[in-house]
Design a protein around this motif. Structure first.
Motif, PDB file in Angstrom:
ATOM      1  N   GLY A  16       0.786  -1.223   0.000  1.00  0.00           N
ATOM      2  CA  GLY A  16       0.000   0.000   0.000  1.00  0.00           C
ATOM      3  C   GLY A  16       0.820   1.275   0.000  1.00  0.00           C
ATOM      4  N   ALA A  17       2.122   1.166   0.225  1.00  0.00           N
ATOM      5  CA  ALA A  17       2.976   2.361   0.268  1.00  0.00           C
ATOM      6  C   ALA A  17       3.116   2.966  -1.127  1.00  0.00           C
ATOM      7  CB  ALA A  17       4.347   2.015   0.827  1.00  0.00           C
ATOM      8  N   LYS A  18       3.201   4.302  -1.163  1.00  0.00           N
ATOM      9  CA  LYS A  18       3.405   5.004  -2.431  1.00  0.00           C
ATOM     10  C   LYS A  18       4.428   6.113  -2.197  1.00  0.00           C
ATOM     11  CE  LYS A  18       1.116   7.625  -6.056  1.00  0.00           C
ATOM     12  NZ  LYS A  18      -0.131   8.163  -6.589  1.00  0.00           N
ATOM     13  N   SER A  19       5.404   6.210  -3.098  1.00  0.00           N
ATOM     14  CA  SER A  19       6.447   7.232  -3.003  1.00  0.00           C
ATOM     15  C   SER A  19       6.765   7.766  -4.383  1.00  0.00           C
ATOM     16  CB  SER A  19       7.732   6.649  -2.411  1.00  0.00           C
ATOM     17  OG  SER A  19       7.501   6.122  -1.139  1.00  0.00           O
ATOM     18  N   THR A  20       7.146   9.035  -4.427  1.00  0.00           N
ATOM     19  CA  THR A  20       7.608   9.637  -5.671  1.00  0.00           C
ATOM     20  C   THR A  20       8.969  10.255  -5.414  1.00  0.00           C
ATOM     21  OG1 THR A  20       5.356  10.075  -6.416  1.00  0.00           O
ATOM     22  CG2 THR A  20       7.106  11.327  -7.473  1.00  0.00           C
ATOM     23  N   ILE A  21       9.905   9.957  -6.303  1.00  0.00           N
ATOM     24  CA  ILE A  21      11.284  10.409  -6.157  1.00  0.00           C
ATOM     25  C   ILE A  21      11.678  11.189  -7.398  1.00  0.00           C
ATOM     26  CG2 ILE A  21      13.668   9.639  -5.890  1.00  0.00           C
ATOM     27  CD1 ILE A  21      12.031   6.914  -4.970  1.00  0.00           C
ATOM     28  N   GLU A  22      12.220  12.371  -7.198  1.00  0.00           N
ATOM     29  CA  GLU A  22      12.757  13.156  -8.303  1.00  0.00           C
ATOM     30  C   GLU A  22      14.244  12.847  -8.397  1.00  0.00           C
ATOM     31  OE1 GLU A  22      12.738  17.756  -9.896  1.00  0.00           O
ATOM     32  OE2 GLU A  22      12.353  17.354  -7.796  1.00  0.00           O
ATOM     33  N   PHE A  23      14.752  12.680  -9.613  1.00  0.00           N
ATOM     34  CA  PHE A  23      16.157  12.349  -9.791  1.00  0.00           C
ATOM     35  C   PHE A  23      16.672  12.913 -11.107  1.00  0.00           C
ATOM     36  CE2 PHE A  23      13.900   9.000 -11.966  1.00  0.00           C
ATOM     37  CZ  PHE A  23      14.680   8.699 -13.064  1.00  0.00           C
ATOM     38  N   VAL A  24      17.984  12.903 -11.232  1.00  0.00           N
ATOM     39  CA  VAL A  24      18.614  13.254 -12.495  1.00  0.00           C
ATOM     40  C   VAL A  24      19.405  12.025 -12.937  1.00  0.00           C
ATOM     41  CG1 VAL A  24      20.695  14.272 -11.477  1.00  0.00           C
ATOM     42  CG2 VAL A  24      19.958  14.997 -13.725  1.00  0.00           C
ATOM     43  N   GLU A  25      19.339  11.736 -14.222  1.00  0.00           N
ATOM     44  CA  GLU A  25      20.027  10.580 -14.790  1.00  0.00           C
ATOM     45  C   GLU A  25      21.385  11.027 -15.312  1.00  0.00           C
ATOM     46  OE1 GLU A  25      18.407   6.765 -17.217  1.00  0.00           O
ATOM     47  OE2 GLU A  25      17.687   8.718 -17.827  1.00  0.00           O
ATOM     48  N   THR A  35      15.343  16.860 -14.863  1.00  0.00           N
ATOM     49  CA  THR A  35      15.006  15.878 -13.841  1.00  0.00           C
ATOM     50  C   THR A  35      13.924  14.935 -14.362  1.00  0.00           C
ATOM     51  OG1 THR A  35      13.349  17.317 -12.859  1.00  0.00           O
ATOM     52  CG2 THR A  35      15.590  17.444 -11.957  1.00  0.00           C
ATOM     53  N   LYS A  36      13.832  13.790 -13.717  1.00  0.00           N
ATOM     54  CA  LYS A  36      12.803  12.801 -14.013  1.00  0.00           C
ATOM     55  C   LYS A  36      12.157  12.407 -12.701  1.00  0.00           C
ATOM     56  CE  LYS A  36      15.154  11.016 -18.079  1.00  0.00           C
ATOM     57  NZ  LYS A  36      15.750   9.848 -18.738  1.00  0.00           N
ATOM     58  N   MET A  37      11.014  11.731 -12.796  1.00  0.00           N
ATOM     59  CA  MET A  37      10.288  11.294 -11.614  1.00  0.00           C
ATOM     60  C   MET A  37      10.098   9.785 -11.657  1.00  0.00           C
ATOM     61  SD  MET A  37       9.709  14.151 -10.054  1.00  0.00           S
ATOM     62  CE  MET A  37       8.452  13.860  -8.857  1.00  0.00           C
ATOM     63  N   LEU A  38      10.233   9.159 -10.495  1.00  0.00           N
ATOM     64  CA  LEU A  38       9.966   7.730 -10.337  1.00  0.00           C
ATOM     65  C   LEU A  38       8.899   7.590  -9.269  1.00  0.00           C
ATOM     66  CD1 LEU A  38      10.437   4.661 -10.517  1.00  0.00           C
ATOM     67  CD2 LEU A  38      12.362   4.968  -8.941  1.00  0.00           C
ATOM     68  N   THR A  39       7.780   6.956  -9.622  1.00  0.00           N
ATOM     69  CA  THR A  39       6.727   6.680  -8.659  1.00  0.00           C
ATOM     70  C   THR A  39       6.729   5.189  -8.365  1.00  0.00           C
ATOM     71  OG1 THR A  39       5.399   8.511  -9.475  1.00  0.00           O
ATOM     72  CG2 THR A  39       4.248   6.834  -8.192  1.00  0.00           C
ATOM     73  N   LEU A  40       6.766   4.854  -7.068  1.00  0.00           N
ATOM     74  CA  LEU A  40       6.726   3.464  -6.607  1.00  0.00           C
ATOM     75  C   LEU A  40       5.416   3.245  -5.864  1.00  0.00           C
ATOM     76  CD1 LEU A  40      10.283   3.229  -5.018  1.00  0.00           C
ATOM     77  CD2 LEU A  40       9.609   2.440  -7.281  1.00  0.00           C
TER      78      LEU A  40
END
Length: 111
Positions: A16-25, A35-40
């Motif tokens: 049930g956990a949800k997280s969004t992480i901003e990162f640079v590749e 930047t890009k975003m990763l949603t888990l």
């Protein structure tokens, strides 16, 4: 990838956990563009067979988006908390083209 947030806050993963992480590749050949975003999203628990073993895994939907919000890639990672590793990726989940790409065996790095 260089995240702009503390990744330690993501673990331990729970259903049930949800997280969004901003990162640079990063790339050795060029400067980062944006930047890009990763949603888990941890969808739930499953059992996954690898070789002759079965592992309790968490199904974690991963969605990568660019700075404009366009989806670049999406898949479900099958993450084994006991091993602290993803054992497989599931693509096109729930469709007729669903596929699972995973390891065939797990071996120690040094024997």
């Amino acid at each position: 990838m260089i995240p702009f947030s503390d990744l330690r806050k993501l673990f331990p993963l729970k259903a049930g956990a949800k997280s969004t992480i901003e990162f640079v590749e990063l790339s050795p050949d060029k400067q980062p563009k944006a930047t890009k975003m990763l949603t888990l999203v941890v969808k739930g628990k499953e059992t996954f067979s690898l070789g002759g073993c079965k592992y309790n895994v968490l199904a974690v939907k991963e969605t990568f988006k660019n700075g404009a919000g366009e989806t670049l890639d999406t898949f479900t990672a099958l993450y084994a908390p006991d091993l602290q590793a993803s054992l497989a990726r599931r693509y096109d989940e729930g469709t007729s083209t669903e596929s699972v790409n995973g390891y065939e065996t797990i071996k120690p790095l040094a024997e």
